[in-house]
Motif scaffolding. Sequence first.
Motif: not given
Length: 378
Positions: A282-311
């Motif tokens: 509740p003490a945060l009710e007195q906070i009305h400003s701050g530095r706002v940041d936006v980022g895009l997380r790299p979500y993947r439907d099948d989870g983390v891809r960690l593998e070797h590929e020979k193209t």
Amino acid sequence: MSSSSNTYRITIVGAGIIGLTTACTLLKEYATNENLQLTIISEKFTPETTGDISAGYWEPYGLKTIDERILRWAGYTYNIFLSEFFSIKASCSGIMKVSSYRLYGFNGQNKDNNINNTEKPKFSKLVRHFRLLDQHELETFDHLKPTSGFVMSSIVVEVSKYLPQLLRFLSQDNRVKFIKKKIHSLIELKDQADVIINCTGLASRYLVGDQTVRPARGQVIRVYAPWIKSAYSFDTDEGVGYAIPQSDRVVLGGTFQLNDWNTKVDENDTRKILRMCAKALPALEQIHSGRVDVGLRPYRDDGVRLEHEKTIDGINVIHCYGHSGAGVTVSWGCAKDVVDIVKTLLPPNSKRQDNLPEHEQLWRLIPNFKYIILRAKI
């Protein structure tokens, strides 16, 4: 492979926490290979990476499933960060050990009645001091009226401090080269590297055509709230909120908006985050400003891809992307697995025997000579 059997040309694409921890691990494993040529190419370096925006909180988060692979990566990383906290690295690298509370339910009800929140999460065995909250402890948060919860010792990594330290360590090795450039296709690097490591996160959607990678938009607010010393995550009637302390600010959040490419601040989200966090603290009710940041997380439907590929072009590529909101949490563990694959393709010389702790073997704290000279003049 390279024209010389003794020269290994390895290129990492991406300089977020996944790319740089991988680079440090490579230098450890190839410590005696003087002819190693390690190139790190990225469109963005700290402080412009997605990780710099994050709260840097250790917990497997934002993943569709938490399997044994995720747990292994997360556990290895937790132990590295914990040992770094109890070392000279903690201050310069922004590493904090904190008590972390997770509270389920709001006003005595669970949003999803099918979830049994009295069970320990899968990652509970990885951390120190985990325990479920008893009724007396839950009553401490009676203004939220949670139905259950737990507390554990977690780690917060201030990525905007951590990445510069990794970069400084890497830059001291004359085998390492940095290039600030956007790569549109891996074919651009075909004749320049024996192994390419793809750590491009969300950009892998275009770089390698993986349409299962999509953004999970995150907006946070950094506020001055020095009385908050622990991390809190909690349910409210408007969603899940969190407050995570860093060295001089507290990160309030947040949002997890799939398929939202908007990188501009949304004032509605700002107000919502402040409302949610004030319900828990509740003490945060007195906070009305701050530095706002936006980022895009790299979500993947099948989870983390960690593998070797020979193209089809004959390129040896090791993919490591799709970490969603868990990049910090699994970073060193993923780096270890990536380098283990590299070693099967480019066997290193006999490894140097070193009596240093594991975290010191991975990277050493490099003095900031500008800071030293400045202090000498004071």
